[in-house]
Write an enzyme that holds these catalytic residues in place. Structure first.
Site, PDB file in Angstrom:
ATOM      1  N   CYS A  73      -2.160   1.227   2.395  1.00  0.00           N
ATOM      2  CA  CYS A  73      -1.096   1.952   3.109  1.00  0.00           C
ATOM      3  C   CYS A  73      -0.443   3.132   2.396  1.00  0.00           C
ATOM      4  O   CYS A  73      -0.693   4.288   2.720  1.00  0.00           O
ATOM      5  CB  CYS A  73      -0.007   0.962   3.513  1.00  0.00           C
ATOM      6  SG  CYS A  73      -0.580  -0.419   4.512  1.00  0.00           S
ATOM      7  N   ARG A  77      -1.366   7.323   2.561  1.00  0.00           N
ATOM      8  CA  ARG A  77      -0.446   8.295   3.169  1.00  0.00           C
ATOM      9  C   ARG A  77      -0.043   9.377   2.176  1.00  0.00           C
ATOM     10  O   ARG A  77       0.095  10.556   2.535  1.00  0.00           O
ATOM     11  CB  ARG A  77       0.787   7.566   3.715  1.00  0.00           C
ATOM     12  CG  ARG A  77       0.458   6.718   4.916  1.00  0.00           C
ATOM     13  CD  ARG A  77       1.404   5.520   5.100  1.00  0.00           C
ATOM     14  NE  ARG A  77       0.684   4.506   5.835  1.00  0.00           N
ATOM     15  CZ  ARG A  77       0.558   4.500   7.161  1.00  0.00           C
ATOM     16  NH1 ARG A  77       1.171   5.411   7.885  1.00  0.00           N
ATOM     17  NH2 ARG A  77      -0.156   3.557   7.757  1.00  0.00           N
ATOM     18  N   HIS A 128       6.354   4.931   4.848  1.00  0.00           N
ATOM     19  CA  HIS A 128       5.803   4.143   3.740  1.00  0.00           C
ATOM     20  C   HIS A 128       5.585   4.928   2.449  1.00  0.00           C
ATOM     21  O   HIS A 128       4.669   4.647   1.679  1.00  0.00           O
ATOM     22  CB  HIS A 128       4.508   3.447   4.163  1.00  0.00           C
ATOM     23  CG  HIS A 128       4.372   2.083   3.542  1.00  0.00           C
ATOM     24  ND1 HIS A 128       3.361   1.212   3.854  1.00  0.00           N
ATOM     25  CD2 HIS A 128       5.128   1.454   2.610  1.00  0.00           C
ATOM     26  CE1 HIS A 128       3.499   0.098   3.168  1.00  0.00           C
ATOM     27  NE2 HIS A 128       4.571   0.223   2.396  1.00  0.00           N
ATOM     28  N   ASP A 280      -5.683   5.116   8.151  1.00  0.00           N
ATOM     29  CA  ASP A 280      -5.270   5.054   6.743  1.00  0.00           C
ATOM     30  C   ASP A 280      -6.223   4.280   5.847  1.00  0.00           C
ATOM     31  O   ASP A 280      -6.260   4.496   4.641  1.00  0.00           O
ATOM     32  CB  ASP A 280      -3.850   4.496   6.621  1.00  0.00           C
ATOM     33  CG  ASP A 280      -3.712   3.035   7.015  1.00  0.00           C
ATOM     34  OD1 ASP A 280      -4.608   2.488   7.692  1.00  0.00           O
ATOM     35  OD2 ASP A 280      -2.684   2.414   6.642  1.00  0.00           O
ATOM     36  N   ASN A 281      -6.987   3.352   6.427  1.00  0.00           N
ATOM     37  CA  ASN A 281      -7.945   2.553   5.661  1.00  0.00           C
ATOM     38  C   ASN A 281      -8.711   1.682   6.636  1.00  0.00           C
ATOM     39  O   ASN A 281      -8.502   1.747   7.850  1.00  0.00           O
ATOM     40  CB  ASN A 281      -7.255   1.689   4.595  1.00  0.00           C
ATOM     41  CG  ASN A 281      -6.030   0.930   5.083  1.00  0.00           C
ATOM     42  OD1 ASN A 281      -4.906   1.198   4.651  1.00  0.00           O
ATOM     43  ND2 ASN A 281      -6.211   0.002   6.003  1.00  0.00           N
ATOM     44  N   LYS A 301     -10.238  -3.303   4.219  1.00  0.00           N
ATOM     45  CA  LYS A 301      -9.016  -2.821   3.571  1.00  0.00           C
ATOM     46  C   LYS A 301      -8.852  -3.406   2.167  1.00  0.00           C
ATOM     47  O   LYS A 301      -9.162  -4.565   1.917  1.00  0.00           O
ATOM     48  CB  LYS A 301      -7.824  -3.214   4.458  1.00  0.00           C
ATOM     49  CG  LYS A 301      -6.450  -2.914   3.883  1.00  0.00           C
ATOM     50  CD  LYS A 301      -5.367  -3.363   4.848  1.00  0.00           C
ATOM     51  CE  LYS A 301      -3.972  -3.139   4.279  1.00  0.00           C
ATOM     52  NZ  LYS A 301      -2.913  -3.460   5.250  1.00  0.00           N
TER      53      LYS A 301
END
Length: 481
Positions: A73, A77, A128, A280-281, A301
């Site tokens: 996460c 980002r 985040h 994001d993944n 992930k």
């Protein structure tokens, strides 16, 4: 007569400058949480449909070798917004509510690059990158923000029932999950029903922002909370997919993309808007039926296998991207900042970044090959692999595998520790699933990629071999007293 000619010339020049200013592209980035490589129709999704994303790809371009900056996460980002491998700027893993760190104000974000050009900027979704005021979006180039400051499972409630857990019982010690508007808490997310509303809230905010800013350049960043667990979906899509709740969530994400595209069309700015969709993944596979699909890639992930970091990427821009193309060149989320700066005549920071300009690929020039390598950093600062061209070298490291029984219905299954003791080599063209280690057959290729490894270790470090930092690591932001 001369004065008249001069006036006409000045008028023509003024109109030309105004035209050039108004042709600067708008930019929309929709960034999904924990959505796997196989979770979009045009990437092979089954059990649900994504008609808006499929249409976006058919009228634009999709990439088959696009990578997130890291397979988790916060780090992912940070890479997207700054153009840097996250460990270069001090980021690792995911930030939690107890952390007192966040994005460093010295790092230039995509939003700041656009804001310096007079763009209106907004972020609606999961941030985040630090939850304290100095780390929030308004302090890093965004004019507007509505969203949650970290992952939606960082709340004091059960991810299965939504019930409040007792203090002193692990998750029960988390603070209430805030929905922030600007820099202030607007409300708190206290139930699964509240989670169900998030995708719609972000979408409505995005549409309103487009409606209000269509007459001038804008940058819109929509980092959706979903499909991170606990999954939430509105009644519009609950029970609509064959796959179950996760499929419902993906259908609502697709709806959100369609709503944003409709707003662009309604405001007659679709042709001059760079619309990007990525994630994001990879998928959080130990959550079973509440997780996505890596589309045949290995693991998911928080691993440095392909399923953890290779993600869908679709770009739609009628004024600049040829329709119906598929790009197989390497690209990474860190490339978006320098590429968008090039396309909008923006200025980059003097600080070193890792991204490269891939605008030639967007334009359909596949003879261009701007990115030669991908560095697979994860953990605190562990270099777990390097891809160069069609070859991937996996370095000795320990990871937590999903190769065991998953959980279901919101319960996470266990993962097992696996140690890679010797370097492994995979041919990504013939073996994208990383099943056949061919290290013994290509010693020259191993040696070639090890040169990239050693250079990366000198620059950024590698805790797998005891190098805590390299010569170019910078510090994460910390709270100022």
């Amino acid at each position: 007569m001369k004065n008249l000619i001069l006036l006409l010339a000045l008028f023509t020049l003024t109109k030309y400058v105004q035209a050039k200013q108004t042709t600067r592209p708008n930019v929309v980035i929709v960034f999904i949480d924990d959505e796997g490589y196989g979770d979009v129709g045009c990437y092979g999704a089954t059990g649900f449909e994504t008609p808006h994303l499929d249409e976006m790809a058919s009228k634009g371009m999709r990439f088959t070798n696009f990578y997130s900056a890291q397979p988790v996460c916060s780090a992912s980002r940070a890479g997207l917004l700054t153009g840097c491998y996250p460990n270069r700027i001090g980021f690792s893993g995911a930030l939690f509510p107890h952390h007192k760190i966040g994005i460093n104000g010295e790092e230039l974000t995509i939003a700041e690059m656009f804001k310096e050009q007079g763009y209106a900027t907004a972020c609606f979704g999961k941030w985040h990158l630090g939850w304290q005021k100095e780390f929030l979006p308004l302090q890093h180039g965004f004019d507007e923000y509505v969203g949650v400051p970290y992952s939606n499972d960082m709340w004091p409630n059960s991810n299965v029932t939504g019930e409040r857990l007792p203090v002193g019982n692990g998750r029960g010690d988390y603070p209430e999950l805030p929905l922030i508007r600007g820099n202030e808490v607007a409300e708190t997310i206290t139930s699964l029903a509240d989670q169900d509303k998030l995708t719609t809230i972000y979408t409505e905010e995005a549409i309103d922002f487009i409606d209000r800013n269509a007459s001038s350049p804008f940058f819109l960043y929509v980092p959706h909370t979903m499909g991170h667990i606990p999954l939430g979906v509105s009644e519009k899509f609950r029970g609509k997919s064959e796959q179950g709740l996760y499929g419902d969530v993906m259908m609502e994400i697709d709806w959100s993309v369609g709503q944003i595209m409709d707003a662009l069309e309604k405001n007659q700015v679709e042709d001059n808007t760079i619309f990007i969709f990525t994630t994001d993944n990879g998928p959080w596979l130990n959550f079973g039926n509440h997780a996505g699909s890596a589309g045949g890639l290995r693991e998911g992930k928080t691993t440095s296998w392909e399923g953890g970091q290779r993600v869908p990427f679709i770009i739609h821009w009628p004024n600049g991207v040829p329709a119906g193309r598929v790009c197989h060149r390497l690209a990474c989320a860190v490339d978006l900042l320098p590429t968008l700066a090039a396309l909008s005549n923006g200025t980059l920071s003097k600080r070193k970044i890792d991204g490269v300009d891939i605008s030639a690929l967007f334009e359909g020039d596949f003879t261009s090959d701007p990115r030669q390598t991908i560095l697979y950093y994860h953990g605190k600062n562990h270099l777990n692999g390097v891809r160069k061209g069609n070859w991937k070298l996996v370095l000795p490291h320990t990871y937590r595998s999903y190769d065991t029984q998953p959980g279901n219905d919101g319960h996470g299954g266990k993962r097992i520790a696996v140690e890679i003791k010797e370097p492994e080599l995979y041919n990504m063209m013939r073996d994208p699933g990383e099943q056949y280690n061919v290290a013994a057959y290509y010693p020259d290729k191993m040696a070639e990629i090890m040169e990239v490894v050693e250079e990366a270790r000198q620059m950024l470090g590698d805790l797998n071999v005891g190098i805590e930092k390299g010569s170019e690591n910078r510090t994460i932001g910390t709270l100022q007293d």
